[in-house]
Design an enzyme around this catalytic site. Structure first.
Site, PDB file in Angstrom:
ATOM      1  CG  HIS A  78     -13.828 -13.577   8.154  1.00 34.68           C
ATOM      2  ND1 HIS A  78     -14.398 -14.820   8.063  1.00 34.68           N
ATOM      3  CD2 HIS A  78     -12.501 -13.769   7.929  1.00 34.68           C
ATOM      4  CE1 HIS A  78     -13.469 -15.717   7.797  1.00 34.68           C
ATOM      5  NE2 HIS A  78     -12.303 -15.099   7.721  1.00 34.68           N
ATOM      6  CD  GLU A  80     -18.787 -12.470   6.578  1.00 36.72           C
ATOM      7  OE1 GLU A  80     -19.078 -13.524   5.993  1.00 36.72           O
ATOM      8  OE2 GLU A  80     -17.616 -12.053   6.698  1.00 36.72           O
ATOM      9  CB  CYS A 116     -16.245 -18.875   7.729  1.00 41.57           C
ATOM     10  SG  CYS A 116     -16.034 -17.804   9.172  1.00 41.57           S
ATOM     11  CB  CYS A 119     -18.868 -15.233   9.652  1.00 41.78           C
ATOM     12  SG  CYS A 119     -17.306 -14.330   9.574  1.00 41.78           S
TER      13      CYS A 119
END
Length: 160
Positions: A78, A80, A116, A119
């Site tokens: 991801h 992040e 999520c 994250c």
């Protein structure tokens, strides 16, 4: 008219998401501290591995897995996470993460974007103080990391 600072950083995150390689959704993240960009990240496969956009295949899509579930089947790291691992923790403490997401097919902003659960854990442990999430070209939400600590969705049976 001069662009406000928050939308300026969200615009940068939006440019970064264009490097994303996910077939579902792409995100761009910019981490800023003291008005200086610390790091950036976008959605894509780990270094050296083939991207979904290259192999034209998404396991989660093929299995019709809903958004927000079964991330262990996803090839991507991801945005992040990529931004966090590209910076030192000392630089991240007290910083702000700016996040913009778009649907890979429609190019529309992802409604209700939020990191999520995995994250959120990265964000908490990195010491990031707040997350600014773009809702559309002008509007955004600011979420204190303290909210992620206080409202632990993992205790509610939320899947990741």
């Amino acid at each position: 008219m001069r662009r406000d600072k928050i939308n300026y950083y969200l615009d940068i995150a939006e440019t970064i998401l264009e490097r994303g390689t996910c077939l579902r959704r792409n995100y761009g993240a910019v981490i800023v501290k003291n008005d200086e960009i610390i790091s950036t990240g976008y959605t894509g496969a780990p270094r050296g591995r083939a991207n979904c956009s290259d192999i034209k295949r998404c396991t989660r899509e093929e299995l019709k897995i809903p958004s927000g579930e079964r991330y262990e089947l996803c090839r991507s790291v991801h945005a992040e996470q990529n931004a966090i691992i590209s910076a030192s923790r000392g630089d991240l403490i007290g910083s702000t993460l700016y996040l913009t997401g778009k649907d890979a097919k429609t190019k529309k902003y992802v409604e209700g974007t939020t990191p999520c659960e995995l994250c959120k854990r990265f964000i908490i442990n990195a010491g990031i103080k707040e997350i600014v999430i773009r809702d559309d070209k002008e509007n955004y939400r600011i979420i204190s990391t303290k909210e992620y600590i206080k409202n632990d969705d993992t205790l509610k049976g939320v899947l990741i």
